[in-house]
Design an enzyme around this catalytic site. Structure first.
Site, PDB file in Angstrom:
ATOM      1  N   ASP A  55      -5.052 -31.557 -52.192  1.00  0.00           N
ATOM      2  CA  ASP A  55      -5.391 -32.478 -53.214  1.00  0.00           C
ATOM      3  C   ASP A  55      -5.583 -33.656 -52.597  1.00  0.00           C
ATOM      4  O   ASP A  55      -4.530 -34.183 -51.967  1.00  0.00           O
ATOM      5  CB  ASP A  55      -4.235 -32.504 -54.293  1.00  0.00           C
ATOM      6  N   LYS A 105      -4.116 -29.258 -57.923  1.00  0.00           N
ATOM      7  CA  LYS A 105      -4.855 -30.724 -58.416  1.00  0.00           C
ATOM      8  C   LYS A 105      -4.000 -31.480 -58.937  1.00  0.00           C
ATOM      9  O   LYS A 105      -2.805 -31.158 -59.517  1.00  0.00           O
ATOM     10  CB  LYS A 105      -5.966 -30.471 -59.043  1.00  0.00           C
ATOM     11  N   CYS A 106      -3.928 -33.118 -58.717  1.00  0.00           N
ATOM     12  CA  CYS A 106      -3.345 -33.830 -59.191  1.00  0.00           C
ATOM     13  C   CYS A 106      -2.961 -33.613 -60.960  1.00  0.00           C
ATOM     14  O   CYS A 106      -3.869 -33.469 -61.565  1.00  0.00           O
ATOM     15  CB  CYS A 106      -3.746 -35.244 -58.930  1.00  0.00           C
ATOM     16  N   PRO A 107      -1.703 -33.833 -61.247  1.00  0.00           N
ATOM     17  CA  PRO A 107      -0.620 -34.442 -60.651  1.00  0.00           C
ATOM     18  C   PRO A 107       0.435 -33.419 -60.101  1.00  0.00           C
ATOM     19  O   PRO A 107       1.624 -33.586 -59.656  1.00  0.00           O
ATOM     20  CB  PRO A 107       0.123 -34.821 -61.842  1.00  0.00           C
TER      21      PRO A 107
END
Length: 86
Positions: A49, A22-24
């Site tokens: 993502d 997932k981000c980042p």
């Protein structure tokens, strides 16, 4: 093998599978991978993502690389990136 670059010689482009991250993390790992490649090398990045479709193209433009292609299917995005010159 998530987050690892495939180092198969003679089978370009190198592939970075970031599925599940997932981000980042996808953009950070893409940046790190591009920095390890020589100028002109091609990297294929796979990410699940949803924010990667915004973040990775932005990274590519801001760091002087070239986005050769971007595809989305089955909840994943694949980016093909040519590393720019230093």
């Amino acid at each position: 093998m998530t987050g690892q670059i495939s180092a198969t010689i003679g089978n370009p482009p190198d592939e970075l599978d970031l599925s599940g991250l997932k981000c980042p993390l996808p953009v950070l790992r893409t940046r790190k991978a591009l920095r390890t490649l020589p100028p002109g090398a091609v990297l294929s990045v796979l990410s699940t993502d949803p924010l990667a479709v915004i973040d990775i193209p932005h990274l590519v433009r801001s760091e002087g690389h070239v986005l050769l292609s971007q595809e989305s299917r089955a909840g994943a995005a694949r980016f093909t990136i040519r590393r720019g010159a230093d």
